[in-house]
Design a protein around this motif. Structure first.
Motif, PDB file in Angstrom:
ATOM      1  N   ASP A  68       0.849  -1.192   0.000  1.00 54.16           N
ATOM      2  CA  ASP A  68       0.000   0.000   0.000  1.00 54.16           C
ATOM      3  C   ASP A  68       0.890   1.250   0.000  1.00 54.16           C
ATOM      4  N   PHE A  69       0.986   1.901  -1.142  1.00 58.61           N
ATOM      5  CA  PHE A  69       1.831   3.086  -1.274  1.00 58.61           C
ATOM      6  C   PHE A  69       1.018   4.377  -1.237  1.00 58.61           C
ATOM      7  N   SER A  70      -0.246   4.271  -0.837  1.00 60.92           N
ATOM      8  CA  SER A  70      -1.151   5.419  -0.947  1.00 60.92           C
ATOM      9  C   SER A  70      -0.786   6.570  -0.004  1.00 60.92           C
ATOM     10  N   LYS A  71      -0.061   6.283   1.093  1.00 62.48           N
ATOM     11  CA  LYS A  71       0.274   7.340   2.054  1.00 62.48           C
ATOM     12  C   LYS A  71       1.654   7.950   1.793  1.00 62.48           C
ATOM     13  N   ILE A  72       2.316   7.464   0.777  1.00 62.03           N
ATOM     14  CA  ILE A  72       3.653   7.972   0.443  1.00 62.03           C
ATOM     15  C   ILE A  72       3.516   9.275  -0.337  1.00 62.03           C
ATOM     16  N   ILE A  73       4.273  10.281   0.082  1.00 60.16           N
ATOM     17  CA  ILE A  73       4.230  11.530  -0.673  1.00 60.16           C
ATOM     18  C   ILE A  73       5.596  11.819  -1.303  1.00 60.16           C
TER      19      ILE A  73
END
Ligand SMILES: [Zn+2]
Length: 129
Positions: free
Chosen positions: A53-58
């Protein structure tokens, strides 16, 4: 190779996940409080990454994402991850069950109170407003 990923935490905090990898070793760390104050336990930020899950990576570029994926693939932790995910979903189920039972008991208590103290219902309604 090494890279540092910014991850969005709760309450708008940003944490840094460090990934170091060479041919022999790899290292995966996070500077969030959970990782630092819970005896170095795997925090939810790294767990999410390990689960893909890379959705929280900015602000990560493709190369950084590729390095993390390489890390995950080489980390031989699939069994432990599956177990953690199984436990987590069982935990969520039990928490929902607990919440249901607590509100059932709360309702039962309110029913009894209003039986013995007929004015209680009104007071409770007042509290709810
Ligand atoms: Zn973390």
């Amino acid at each position: 190779m090494e890279t540092y990923l910014n991850v969005k935490g709760s309450k708008n905090n940003t944490y840094v996940i460090s990934v170091f990898k060479d041919d022999e070793d790899s290292f995966f760390d996070c500077d969030c409080p959970a990782a630092n104050f819970s005896a170095g336990q795997l925090c939810k930020h790294r767990l999410a990454l390990l689960n893909g899950d890379f959705s929280k990576i900015i602000n990560a570029d493709d190369e950084e994402i590729a390095l993390v994926k390489e890390f995950i693939a080489s980390a031989n932790i699939q069994n432990e991850l599956e177990e953690i995910n199984k436990i987590q979903s069982e935990f969520d189920r039990l928490q929902a069950e607990e919440k249901k039972l607590k509100s059932l008991l709360g309702q039962r208590k309110r029913d009894l109170l209003s039986k013995f103290y007929p004015s209680y219902d009104e007071e409770y309604d007042d509290i709810q407003k």
